[in-house]
Design a protein around this motif. Sequence first.
Motif, mmCIF file in Angstrom:
data_model
loop_
_atom_site.group_PDB
_atom_site.id
_atom_site.type_symbol
_atom_site.label_atom_id
_atom_site.label_comp_id
_atom_site.label_asym_id
_atom_site.label_seq_id
_atom_site.Cartn_x
_atom_site.Cartn_y
_atom_site.Cartn_z
ATOM 1 N N SER A 51 -8.345 17.244 1.117
ATOM 2 C CA SER A 51 -7.521 18.266 0.469
ATOM 3 C C SER A 51 -8.116 19.648 0.711
ATOM 4 O O SER A 51 -9.331 19.803 0.882
ATOM 5 C CB SER A 51 -7.460 17.991 -1.032
ATOM 6 O OG SER A 51 -6.935 19.104 -1.725
ATOM 7 N N LEU A 52 -7.274 20.639 0.668
ATOM 8 C CA LEU A 52 -7.766 22.016 0.794
ATOM 9 C C LEU A 52 -8.536 22.446 -0.463
ATOM 10 O O LEU A 52 -9.234 23.453 -0.458
ATOM 11 C CB LEU A 52 -6.595 22.975 1.039
ATOM 12 C CG LEU A 52 -6.945 24.304 1.707
ATOM 13 C CD1 LEU A 52 -7.552 24.080 3.079
ATOM 14 C CD2 LEU A 52 -5.730 25.203 1.810
ATOM 15 N N GLN A 53 -8.405 21.672 -1.526
ATOM 16 C CA GLN A 53 -9.222 21.949 -2.709
ATOM 17 C C GLN A 53 -10.688 21.612 -2.454
ATOM 18 O O GLN A 53 -11.567 22.096 -3.155
ATOM 19 C CB GLN A 53 -8.694 21.164 -3.902
ATOM 20 C CG GLN A 53 -7.296 21.587 -4.320
ATOM 21 C CD GLN A 53 -6.790 20.821 -5.532
ATOM 22 O OE1 GLN A 53 -7.575 20.241 -6.260
ATOM 23 N NE2 GLN A 53 -5.494 20.812 -5.735
ATOM 24 N N ASN A 54 -10.938 20.741 -1.488
ATOM 25 C CA ASN A 54 -12.308 20.423 -1.083
ATOM 26 C C ASN A 54 -12.737 21.435 -0.016
ATOM 27 O O ASN A 54 -11.950 21.782 0.869
ATOM 28 C CB ASN A 54 -12.389 19.016 -0.482
ATOM 29 C CG ASN A 54 -12.080 17.938 -1.498
ATOM 30 O OD1 ASN A 54 -11.319 18.159 -2.436
ATOM 31 N ND2 ASN A 54 -12.659 16.775 -1.319
ATOM 32 N N THR A 55 -13.981 21.847 -0.072
ATOM 33 C CA THR A 55 -14.466 22.798 0.921
ATOM 34 C C THR A 55 -14.297 22.269 2.336
ATOM 35 O O THR A 55 -13.950 23.015 3.258
ATOM 36 C CB THR A 55 -15.945 23.136 0.648
ATOM 37 O OG1 THR A 55 -16.042 23.734 -0.649
ATOM 38 C CG2 THR A 55 -16.492 24.107 1.674
ATOM 39 N N GLU A 56 -14.523 20.955 2.513
ATOM 40 C CA GLU A 56 -14.412 20.406 3.868
ATOM 41 C C GLU A 56 -12.965 20.344 4.359
ATOM 42 O O GLU A 56 -12.724 19.971 5.508
ATOM 43 C CB GLU A 56 -15.053 19.013 3.940
ATOM 44 C CG GLU A 56 -14.275 17.898 3.239
ATOM 45 C CD GLU A 56 -14.747 17.663 1.805
ATOM 46 O OE1 GLU A 56 -15.275 18.619 1.200
ATOM 47 O OE2 GLU A 56 -14.592 16.537 1.307
ATOM 48 N N GLY A 57 -12.000 20.730 3.516
ATOM 49 C CA GLY A 57 -10.611 20.763 3.963
ATOM 50 C C GLY A 57 -10.259 22.009 4.750
ATOM 51 O O GLY A 57 -9.244 22.037 5.466
ATOM 52 N N LEU A 58 -11.074 23.046 4.653
ATOM 53 C CA LEU A 58 -10.737 24.320 5.292
ATOM 54 C C LEU A 58 -10.686 24.264 6.820
ATOM 55 O O LEU A 58 -9.783 24.862 7.425
ATOM 56 C CB LEU A 58 -11.727 25.396 4.843
ATOM 57 C CG LEU A 58 -11.588 25.810 3.373
ATOM 58 C CD1 LEU A 58 -12.847 26.513 2.887
ATOM 59 C CD2 LEU A 58 -10.384 26.729 3.195
ATOM 60 N N PRO A 59 -11.619 23.580 7.498
ATOM 61 C CA PRO A 59 -11.562 23.579 8.965
ATOM 62 C C PRO A 59 -10.242 23.072 9.531
ATOM 63 O O PRO A 59 -9.805 23.526 10.599
ATOM 64 C CB PRO A 59 -12.735 22.671 9.359
ATOM 65 C CG PRO A 59 -13.725 22.887 8.269
ATOM 66 C CD PRO A 59 -12.883 22.970 7.016
#
Length: 351
Positions: free
Chosen positions: A174-182
């Motif tokens: 999810s984009l709520q997780n930091t790793e979702g940004l890439p």
Amino acid sequence: MTRFTKDGIDRRILLAGLGAGAIGTLSAPSVLRAQTREIVVGGAASHKPWVDAHVAPIFERKYNAKLTFEGTRSLVNLEKMQKNKDRPYLSVVQMDDPVMILAVREQLLEPITAAKAPNVAKLKPGTIHMEGQWANYLQPWQGIAYNTNVLKEPPASWNDAYDPKFKGRIIIPSLQNTEGLPNLFMASHLATGKPMAEAARDTENGFKKLVSLKPNLLTVYNQMPQAFSLLEQGEAHMIVGALSSFALQRRLDGAPIGLAAPKEGIFPVPSGIAVVKGGPNQDLAFAYVNELLGAEIQAKIAPPTFALPTNVDVPPPPGMPTGVAIHTIDWGFVADNRNDWVRRWDREMSM
């Protein structure tokens, strides 16, 4: 020692209350412990095993000091700094880069300089942030995790996840997780062909590309272990934007998982270190930071954390990707826009 203990007692107050005469009645070992200077480092709970095994013994022997590591989440460490701003007990924090930005904005950090931590001069480009407010001591990385029983060849491109043959077989964070940004930034790059630094600011095209991935999605995760369980069972074929620290540990544990570094490049996971402004024993705090930025410590902690070193004198551990682009993220830009992105994500990517 300047930290608050778990029962809320400030040992500085306790020692002051005892008075010199009372201290003089303490046994010799206690006196020696009182004379040993200490720093408290606030970091992630998952860091404690390698800090205890590889960092603390070297630091304590070299500086004749005591190192106490408090493991929790980055936002909890930020809260500790906020609540104790007038009398901090943490000397150093190891936190995610997005949380570091919040600490900078509240003036909670002391800049790292080459005069106080000389190893900062040995760091890779892009690993020192906001004029030295914090630096990255490691670079765990994000690529594409895949089930090796299903896919005999690793995914070569981030675009492979969009192939219709993977309908219902892809997982993303999810984009709520930091790793979702890439995934958002890479989607923009795939859609526009712009260089990554430029594409990362074109999130409009990034969202349009991501929406086209929905038919292939099995799920969007907030909890990483559940996503890897689906991958290991073969229900999912890929996790796009997977963390090396989790995926490669699962592979080491025997799970049928590989982690690909696609041709477009990989993203470093933010692993920051900073000195707390006004924290106890600032000289020791900078010495600790200097050690984590140095070649000796990084050579010891990069392999067990499945991360890339940030010191240019330390080669990548065996099995780590080489010769691929590592795309740094503008965390200031992220901080300014993330709330809007998450709202759009919830609106357009819900399943």
